[in-house]
Design an enzyme around this catalytic site. Structure first.
Site, PDB file in Angstrom:
ATOM      1  N   HIS A   1       0.807  -1.215   0.000  1.00  0.00           N
ATOM      2  CA  HIS A   1       0.000   0.000   0.000  1.00  0.00           C
ATOM      3  C   HIS A   1       0.848   1.276   0.000  1.00  0.00           C
ATOM      4  O   HIS A   1       0.330   2.357  -0.263  1.00  0.00           O
ATOM      5  CB  HIS A   1      -0.995   0.012   1.170  1.00  0.00           C
ATOM      6  CG  HIS A   1      -0.396   0.229   2.518  1.00  0.00           C
ATOM      7  ND1 HIS A   1      -0.120  -0.789   3.403  1.00  0.00           N
ATOM      8  CD2 HIS A   1      -0.036   1.367   3.155  1.00  0.00           C
ATOM      9  CE1 HIS A   1       0.374  -0.295   4.517  1.00  0.00           C
ATOM     10  NE2 HIS A   1       0.435   1.013   4.386  1.00  0.00           N
TER      11      HIS A   1
ATOM     12  N   ASP B   1      -0.132  -7.603   1.176  1.00  0.00           N
ATOM     13  CA  ASP B   1       0.359  -6.246   1.417  1.00  0.00           C
ATOM     14  C   ASP B   1       1.879  -6.193   1.522  1.00  0.00           C
ATOM     15  O   ASP B   1       2.437  -5.589   2.437  1.00  0.00           O
ATOM     16  CB  ASP B   1      -0.279  -5.635   2.674  1.00  0.00           C
ATOM     17  CG  ASP B   1      -0.168  -4.107   2.674  1.00  0.00           C
ATOM     18  OD1 ASP B   1       0.198  -3.541   1.634  1.00  0.00           O
ATOM     19  OD2 ASP B   1      -0.438  -3.493   3.724  1.00  0.00           O
TER      20      ASP B   1
ATOM     21  N   SER C   1       4.828   2.632   7.592  1.00  0.00           N
ATOM     22  CA  SER C   1       4.416   1.412   6.903  1.00  0.00           C
ATOM     23  C   SER C   1       5.567   0.866   6.074  1.00  0.00           C
ATOM     24  O   SER C   1       6.242   1.609   5.363  1.00  0.00           O
ATOM     25  CB  SER C   1       3.240   1.688   5.969  1.00  0.00           C
ATOM     26  OG  SER C   1       2.042   1.666   6.669  1.00  0.00           O
TER      27      SER C   1
END
Length: 512
Positions: A131, A161, A235
């Protein structure tokens, strides 16, 4: 609270706690207790060079935003000095407001997002979250010494992911290694390094708060929970154990406001390293595939099958030509073990199967006909469309008058052309059609309705009302509290247990 998986990413911070009083520990407890590190400085200095900032950008046009859409705000870290500047600038230049004038569409512009990553190969392979780079047409990586390198996307795994990038450098790059996430215990110290809020390399610490978390982001959820705060910009960053090994990829947080409250989630390294290896070799993730539709084994279903515990994954459908069909796994089987691993509940099975090697010959322990049995199956690669084929059909039986099934509140009939037309059934439909359901009966309580089709009763195929009656009577004679039916309806197939204790045989009131 809400789950955040922003394309701007997240970080990990330490919320320190202090004990006011330390109770005396027994010798056994003392042997298990480990003191907190005096400092994380040496470990951090060793790991920082291998952690990078990941920046991705995408061209945004008026068409992307829809007719009449104005420019959108670039994705700056909250609190950035550019945030208010761009907000004022874009407000002045929306269609019909100054700059662009009237109906003229705004010019193409660049939107940017920030995240983190880590180098796993000195030749320049970088791991991050999917993402972080999703939708990007340009990706760059910034090293600890502020060197910025253009990155190519080697492969992406949307469902897991995870993304793998490749940069070119004129010298070998510092790297970190994956560790064994299965060895990490709740309470172990962990260290995180990343790019929170676009600040650059930041080191934080915490502990493993929980293991095996399912946060409903996909069928492969198996997250490590940590109290190290994961914020926007972190992230894709690594979660380290005290040996300096990556045991997780920081991915998401629970938060009521967008900031960290100490509930963060990381993809376990044992899941990630397999995916990374596949992305490097094939450009996509190759997951094992069994070719079954499954449902949870409830206590009612367990009782109807003679299972001691409500565990395992019940097979509700088989894909034509898939590994399960070739291994002669049947609808109604309960999968108890797969490749030596216990299937404690339905949600365990997809993860276990996905992690297995494509082409591997694996044993599957089943519960069938009141006993355990083992079959061998060779796993295939999961199809890209993730769709299961419909079951084979057989010729329908001739039409007859509906038959009442005592005690269940059902009237049923063989498949006929009239019933096909009435309930819009397929031409090749097999089974027995429910034509009426009485209120306040076991069938009504389980949500059965006219037009549903009974495919099996007590795992035995049925083609006539007499087949259904015989199976129900046999269940009563065996003192079963429930009778198990495989029901087909518009949404697919599902096993439904009907209570046999509501009314004795022949005493229920049927619709006229």
């Amino acid at each position: 609270m809400r789950l955040l998986r922003s394309t701007v990413a997240r970080a990990v911070l330490l919320g320190a706690s202090f004990a006011l009083a330390t109770p005396a520990l027994s010798p056994e407890q003392s042997a298990l207790a480990r003191p907190a590190p005096d400092s994380f400085a040496d470990l951090a200095a060793k790991l920082l060079p291998a952690v990078v900032n990941v920046s991705s950008s995408q061209t945004i046009t008026a068409k992307n935003g829809g007719p009449g859409a104005g420019p959108e705000m670039p994705m700056f870290p909250p609190g950035s000095p550019f945030e208010q500047f761009f907000k004022d600038f874009l407000n002045r230049n929306r269609p019909g407001q100054g700059g662009n004038g009237g109906d003229n569409p705004p010019p193409p512009r660049r939107a940017q997002s920030l995240g983190s990553g880590f180098i796993v190969d000195s030749s320049g392979y970088v791991v991050t979250n999917n993402h972080v780079i999703e939708g990007a047409d340009e990706v760059s990586v910034t090293l600890q010494d502020n060197t910025t390198l253009k990155a190519d996307i080697v492969g992406r795994d949307e469902s897991g992911d995870i993304a793998l990038l490749k940069v070119k450098s004129d010298k070998p790059l510092p790297t970190v290694d994956f560790g064994d996430s299965s060895q990490s215990r709740v309470g172990d110290w962990v260290l995180a390094i990343g790019n929170p809020f676009g600040l650059g390399g930041t080191v934080t610490a915490g502990i493993v708060s929980a293991r095996g978390r399912d946060i409903h982001q996909g069928q492969y959820d198996d997250f490590i929970q940590t109290d190290a705060a994961i914020n926007r910009g972190n992230s894709g960053g690594p979660l380290f154990n005290m040996n300096g090994q990556v045991i997780g990829i920081n991915t998401a947080i629970f938060s009521p406001s967008g900031g960290s409250i100490g509930i963060g989630f990381s993809i376990p390294s044992n899941m990630a390293k397999n995916t990374v290896a596949q992305l490097k070799q094939y450009g996509h993730a190759r997951r094992g595939w069994l070719g079954v539709k499954i449902q949870q084994v409830t206590p009612d279903i367990a009782e109807s099958l003679g299972l001691k515990d409500a565990s395992g994954a019940m097979v509700a459908g088989i894909t034509d030509g898939g590994p399960a069909e070739k291994a002669k796994i049947h609808s109604g089987d309960v999968i108890l073990k797969f490749d030596g691993q216990d299937v404690k509940e339905m949600h365990n099975l997809p993860r276990i199967v996905a992690d297995a090697v494509v082409g591997k010959d694996v044993p599957v322990v089943l519960w069938r006909d009141g006993k355990e049995m083992t079959v061998q199956t060779v796993l295939a690669e999961r199809p890209a469309d993730d769709q299961l084929a419909s079951a084979d059909a057989t010729k329908p039986a001739d039409a007859t008058k509906p038959t009442a099934i005592s005690g269940l509140g059902l009237k049923i009939a063989p498949v006929s052309q009239d019933l096909k037309d009435k309930f819009q059934l397929q031409d090749t439909q097999k089974g027995v059609v429910i034509t009426d359901v009485s209120p306040n009966t076991p069938a009504a309580e389980r949500g059965l309705k006219p037009g549903d089709v009974i495919m099996e009763v007590q795992q035995g195929e049925v083609t006539s009302p007499d087949d259904v009656r015989k199976q129900v009577d046999a269940a009563r004679k065996a003192d079963r509290k429930f009778v198990l039916m495989l029901i087909q309806r518009e949404g697919g197939v599902q096993y439904v247990p009907l209570s046999l204790s509501k009314a004795p045989a022949g005493k229920d009131k049927q619709p006229g």
